[in-house]
Design a protein around this motif. Structure first.
Motif, PDB file in Angstrom:
ATOM      1  N   SER A 243      -3.405  -5.934  -8.935  1.00 31.13           N
ATOM      2  CA  SER A 243      -4.845  -6.199  -8.956  1.00 31.13           C
ATOM      3  C   SER A 243      -5.301  -6.656 -10.345  1.00 31.13           C
ATOM      4  CB  SER A 243      -5.632  -5.020  -8.398  1.00 31.13           C
ATOM      5  OG  SER A 243      -5.879  -4.075  -9.368  1.00 31.13           O
ATOM      6  N   GLU A 244      -4.556  -6.266 -11.407  1.00 30.46           N
ATOM      7  CA  GLU A 244      -4.833  -6.855 -12.721  1.00 30.46           C
ATOM      8  C   GLU A 244      -4.549  -8.358 -12.685  1.00 30.46           C
ATOM      9  OE1 GLU A 244      -3.759  -2.721 -15.147  1.00 30.46           O
ATOM     10  OE2 GLU A 244      -2.380  -4.414 -15.275  1.00 30.46           O
ATOM     11  N   VAL A 245      -3.480  -8.734 -12.000  1.00 28.92           N
ATOM     12  CA  VAL A 245      -3.149 -10.163 -11.872  1.00 28.92           C
ATOM     13  C   VAL A 245      -4.271 -10.907 -11.161  1.00 28.92           C
ATOM     14  CG1 VAL A 245      -1.602 -11.846 -10.785  1.00 28.92           C
ATOM     15  CG2 VAL A 245      -0.646  -9.822 -11.911  1.00 28.92           C
ATOM     16  N   GLU A 246      -4.810 -10.307 -10.100  1.00 27.21           N
ATOM     17  CA  GLU A 246      -5.881 -10.980  -9.354  1.00 27.21           C
ATOM     18  C   GLU A 246      -7.066 -11.282 -10.258  1.00 27.21           C
ATOM     19  OE1 GLU A 246      -5.319 -12.457  -6.567  1.00 27.21           O
ATOM     20  OE2 GLU A 246      -3.355 -11.525  -6.877  1.00 27.21           O
ATOM     21  N   VAL A 247      -7.469 -10.291 -11.056  1.00 26.33           N
ATOM     22  CA  VAL A 247      -8.606 -10.520 -11.965  1.00 26.33           C
ATOM     23  C   VAL A 247      -8.255 -11.603 -12.981  1.00 26.33           C
ATOM     24  CG1 VAL A 247     -10.129  -9.500 -13.704  1.00 26.33           C
ATOM     25  CG2 VAL A 247      -9.428  -8.148 -11.713  1.00 26.33           C
ATOM     26  N   LEU A 248      -7.059 -11.521 -13.546  1.00 24.92           N
ATOM     27  CA  LEU A 248      -6.654 -12.509 -14.559  1.00 24.92           C
ATOM     28  C   LEU A 248      -6.647 -13.917 -13.977  1.00 24.92           C
ATOM     29  CD1 LEU A 248      -3.937 -10.309 -16.262  1.00 24.92           C
ATOM     30  CD2 LEU A 248      -5.910 -11.312 -17.441  1.00 24.92           C
ATOM     31  N   LYS A 249      -6.178 -14.057 -12.746  1.00 24.40           N
ATOM     32  CA  LYS A 249      -6.192 -15.384 -12.128  1.00 24.40           C
ATOM     33  C   LYS A 249      -7.630 -15.851 -11.921  1.00 24.40           C
ATOM     34  CE  LYS A 249      -3.199 -15.029  -8.605  1.00 24.40           C
ATOM     35  NZ  LYS A 249      -2.004 -15.177  -7.738  1.00 24.40           N
ATOM     36  N   ARG A 250      -8.490 -14.922 -11.518  1.00 26.82           N
ATOM     37  CA  ARG A 250      -9.893 -15.277 -11.296  1.00 26.82           C
ATOM     38  C   ARG A 250     -10.551 -15.785 -12.569  1.00 26.82           C
ATOM     39  NH1 ARG A 250     -13.675 -11.492 -11.041  1.00 26.82           N
ATOM     40  NH2 ARG A 250     -12.349  -9.873 -10.164  1.00 26.82           N
ATOM     41  N   ILE A 251     -10.202 -15.185 -13.717  1.00 33.56           N
ATOM     42  CA  ILE A 251     -10.814 -15.648 -14.968  1.00 33.56           C
ATOM     43  C   ILE A 251      -9.996 -16.765 -15.615  1.00 33.56           C
ATOM     44  CG2 ILE A 251     -11.960 -13.424 -15.327  1.00 33.56           C
ATOM     45  CD1 ILE A 251      -9.934 -12.865 -17.563  1.00 33.56           C
ATOM     46  N   LYS A 252      -9.051 -17.333 -14.848  1.00 34.76           N
ATOM     47  CA  LYS A 252      -8.305 -18.538 -15.241  1.00 34.76           C
ATOM     48  C   LYS A 252      -7.285 -18.315 -16.354  1.00 34.76           C
ATOM     49  CE  LYS A 252     -10.726 -21.553 -12.639  1.00 34.76           C
ATOM     50  NZ  LYS A 252     -11.182 -20.533 -11.630  1.00 34.76           N
ATOM     51  N   CYS A 253      -6.767 -17.092 -16.397  1.00 34.00           N
ATOM     52  CA  CYS A 253      -5.629 -16.851 -17.277  1.00 34.00           C
ATOM     53  C   CYS A 253      -4.381 -17.197 -16.468  1.00 34.00           C
ATOM     54  CB  CYS A 253      -5.605 -15.385 -17.712  1.00 34.00           C
ATOM     55  SG  CYS A 253      -4.179 -14.997 -18.745  1.00 34.00           S
ATOM     56  N   VAL A 254      -3.545 -18.082 -16.969  1.00 33.38           N
ATOM     57  CA  VAL A 254      -2.466 -18.602 -16.124  1.00 33.38           C
ATOM     58  C   VAL A 254      -1.084 -18.009 -16.405  1.00 33.38           C
ATOM     59  CG1 VAL A 254      -3.645 -20.757 -15.574  1.00 33.38           C
ATOM     60  CG2 VAL A 254      -2.175 -20.650 -17.593  1.00 33.38           C
ATOM     61  N   GLN A 255      -0.919 -17.355 -17.570  1.00 30.40           N
ATOM     62  CA  GLN A 255       0.395 -16.802 -17.893  1.00 30.40           C
ATOM     63  C   GLN A 255       0.280 -15.302 -18.140  1.00 30.40           C
ATOM     64  OE1 GLN A 255       2.036 -18.772 -21.332  1.00 30.40           O
ATOM     65  NE2 GLN A 255       1.420 -20.806 -20.657  1.00 30.40           N
ATOM     66  N   GLY A 256       1.359 -14.582 -17.840  1.00 28.64           N
ATOM     67  CA  GLY A 256       1.322 -13.138 -18.050  1.00 28.64           C
ATOM     68  C   GLY A 256       2.674 -12.541 -18.350  1.00 28.64           C
ATOM     69  N   GLN A 257       2.603 -11.314 -18.832  1.00 31.75           N
ATOM     70  CA  GLN A 257       3.796 -10.574 -19.239  1.00 31.75           C
ATOM     71  C   GLN A 257       3.476  -9.107 -19.013  1.00 31.75           C
ATOM     72  OE1 GLN A 257       4.749 -11.520 -23.335  1.00 31.75           O
ATOM     73  NE2 GLN A 257       6.200  -9.831 -23.528  1.00 31.75           N
ATOM     74  N   GLY A 258       4.417  -8.349 -18.510  1.00 27.15           N
ATOM     75  CA  GLY A 258       4.132  -6.926 -18.330  1.00 27.15           C
ATOM     76  C   GLY A 258       5.132  -6.259 -17.411  1.00 27.15           C
ATOM     77  N   PHE A 259       5.035  -4.930 -17.345  1.00 30.45           N
ATOM     78  CA  PHE A 259       5.969  -4.140 -16.551  1.00 30.45           C
ATOM     79  C   PHE A 259       5.958  -4.553 -15.082  1.00 30.45           C
ATOM     80  CE2 PHE A 259       5.706  -0.189 -19.581  1.00 30.45           C
ATOM     81  CZ  PHE A 259       6.326  -0.924 -20.579  1.00 30.45           C
ATOM     82  N   LEU A 260       4.804  -5.078 -14.578  1.00 30.91           N
ATOM     83  CA  LEU A 260       4.753  -5.521 -13.186  1.00 30.91           C
ATOM     84  C   LEU A 260       5.875  -6.523 -12.895  1.00 30.91           C
ATOM     85  CD1 LEU A 260       3.297  -5.665 -10.410  1.00 30.91           C
ATOM     86  CD2 LEU A 260       1.948  -7.556 -11.359  1.00 30.91           C
ATOM     87  N   PHE A 261       6.147  -7.388 -13.825  1.00 28.57           N
ATOM     88  CA  PHE A 261       7.182  -8.417 -13.635  1.00 28.57           C
ATOM     89  C   PHE A 261       8.539  -7.873 -14.046  1.00 28.57           C
ATOM     90  CE2 PHE A 261       3.102 -10.352 -14.761  1.00 28.57           C
ATOM     91  CZ  PHE A 261       2.805 -10.887 -13.524  1.00 28.57           C
ATOM     92  N   SER A 262       8.604  -7.309 -15.233  1.00 30.01           N
ATOM     93  CA  SER A 262       9.818  -6.629 -15.687  1.00 30.01           C
ATOM     94  C   SER A 262       9.543  -5.893 -16.982  1.00 30.01           C
ATOM     95  CB  SER A 262      10.943  -7.634 -15.926  1.00 30.01           C
ATOM     96  OG  SER A 262      12.050  -6.982 -16.533  1.00 30.01           O
ATOM     97  N   LYS A 263      10.177  -4.734 -17.138  1.00 33.70           N
ATOM     98  CA  LYS A 263      10.210  -4.105 -18.452  1.00 33.70           C
ATOM     99  C   LYS A 263      11.134  -4.934 -19.341  1.00 33.70           C
ATOM    100  CE  LYS A 263       8.890   0.498 -17.372  1.00 33.70           C
ATOM    101  NZ  LYS A 263       9.004   1.929 -17.545  1.00 33.70           N
ATOM    102  N   PRO A 264      11.066  -4.745 -20.649  1.00 36.17           N
ATOM    103  CA  PRO A 264      12.064  -5.400 -21.501  1.00 36.17           C
ATOM    104  C   PRO A 264      13.458  -4.877 -21.123  1.00 36.17           C
ATOM    105  CG  PRO A 264      10.221  -4.560 -22.805  1.00 36.17           C
ATOM    106  CD  PRO A 264      10.074  -3.975 -21.434  1.00 36.17           C
ATOM    107  N   LEU A 265      14.423  -5.795 -20.989  1.00 35.32           N
ATOM    108  CA  LEU A 265      15.773  -5.457 -20.540  1.00 35.32           C
ATOM    109  C   LEU A 265      16.793  -5.958 -21.551  1.00 35.32           C
ATOM    110  CD1 LEU A 265      15.415  -6.784 -16.867  1.00 35.32           C
ATOM    111  CD2 LEU A 265      15.271  -4.371 -17.600  1.00 35.32           C
ATOM    112  N   ASP A 266      17.952  -5.305 -21.604  1.00 33.28           N
ATOM    113  CA  ASP A 266      18.982  -5.856 -22.489  1.00 33.28           C
ATOM    114  C   ASP A 266      19.462  -7.198 -21.922  1.00 33.28           C
ATOM    115  OD1 ASP A 266      21.161  -5.445 -20.657  1.00 33.28           O
ATOM    116  OD2 ASP A 266      21.304  -3.359 -21.319  1.00 33.28           O
TER     117      ASP A 266
END
Ligand code: C2E
Ligand code: MG
Ligand code: MG
Ligand code: MG
Length: 285
Positions: A243-266
């Motif tokens: 739902s954070e992604v939904e808001v970000l898309k609504r306000i026209k933010c097009v790129q993202g990074q965060g645990f939803l996609f992946s934690k930092p991995l080796d």
């Protein structure tokens, strides 16, 4: 125990230092050894297109694999590294190893992704920093446009003329520049226009709970509008929920990074993640 100059010529302790803190003293010595003994490692976190999910790049984040204390997160040793000057050696290690990893992935036939590395003030202000970058890019045979430096507002807003000079040198190499944790410092908007910046990273404190905190949404919306009007790319950090992604898309933010996609991995887990993701995208298409 107070000594003037450590083995690497870095000052370990001197009377003008703010406080004598035995705990961080020993951490400093251990970190100096840790860098020499190759105890650092990089984790990688993807940056994705919020619509469609394509992987656009990866941020390299340093960790310290301490022989007794285990994996130590950067917030526990970066400040010590900065105070002691060790950050220069550490930061060089990070650039070198991030580029070496990019080269290794490439040689393994993985798609080549841009890599972002975090750069501290002291490292950025080192004489010859842009020369060092050029040398590392050549050594690892990496296109300069595949390297992005993440700088914070506090790095940029001190000694603005010297900063502008260094930014211009780095930009001339073709390396990309981003402002990290944007919105938490005090950028002068006029400098934002003069600096050759490619991308703003909206700080995670504004992204966290953006779906339930109207003031966060307002700030993020204003940052996106600012970026748009200055023709800067924008990426939101610290995305944890759909739902954070939904808001970000609504306000026209097009790129993202965060645990939803992946934690930092080796590196190995990251490449597995990337390959699985490519496979699932093919299945979904
Ligand atoms: P940063 O550059 O703003 O990196 C983002 C931090 O947020 C990372 O923490 C990352 O693991 C974390 N993060 C990413 N997505 C999420 C999320 O969805 N939720 C939450 N709660 N956290 C998320 P990390 O790896 O612990 O790094 C912390 C900070 O340490 C970095 O903040 C950066 O300022 C510094 N740092 C890390 N690596 C380096 C480095 O190689 N050199 C320098 N100078 N600083 C570094
Ligand atoms: Mg960063
Ligand atoms: Mg950040
Ligand atoms: Mg940060």
């Amino acid at each position: 125990e107070a000594k003037a100059v450590g083995r690497n010529g870095f000052r370990s302790y001197s009377p003008e230092m703010r406080t004598y803190n035995p705990a961080s003293m020993s951490l400093e010595n251990e970190l100096r050894q840790g860098i020499e003994r190759d105890e650092l490692l990089l984790h990688f976190q993807p940056q994705v297109a919020l619509a469609g999910g394509a992987v656009l790049g990866v941020e390299a984040l340093v960790r310290w694999c301490h022989p007794e204390r285990g994996l130590i997160p950067p917030l526990q040793f970066i400040p010590v590294a900065e105070e002691s000057g060790l950050i220069v050696a550490l930061g060089e290690w990070v650039v070198r190893n991030a580029l070496a990893q990019l080269r290794a992935w490439r040689d393994q036939g993985l798609p080549s992704l841009p890599v972002s590395v975090n750069i501290s003030a002291l490292q950025f202000r080192q004489r010859g920093f842009s020369g060092f970058l050029a040398e590392q890019l050549a050594e690892h045979r990496i296109q300069p446009g595949l390297l992005e430096l993440e700088l914070t507002e506090s790095v940029l807003m001190k000694n603005v003329d010297a900063v502008l000079q260094t930014l211009t040198e780095i930009k001339a190499l073709g390396v990309r520049l981003a402002i990290d944790d944007f919105g938490t410092g005090f950028s002068s908007l006029s400098y934002l226009r003069r600096f050759p910046i490619d991308r703003l990273k909206i700080d995670q404190s504004f992204v966290r709970d953006i779906d339930s905190t109207p003031v966060n949404e307002s700030i993020a919306r204003a940052i996106v509008a600012l970026a748009d009007s200055l023709a800067l790319e924008i990426v939101a950090e610290g995305i944890e929920t759909a739902s954070e992604v939904e808001v970000l898309k609504r306000i026209k933010c097009v790129q993202g990074q965060g645990f939803l996609f992946s934690k930092p991995l080796d590196a190995e887990r990251f490449s597995t993640w990337l390959l699985n993701r490519a496979r699932s995208e093919i299945v979904m298409a």
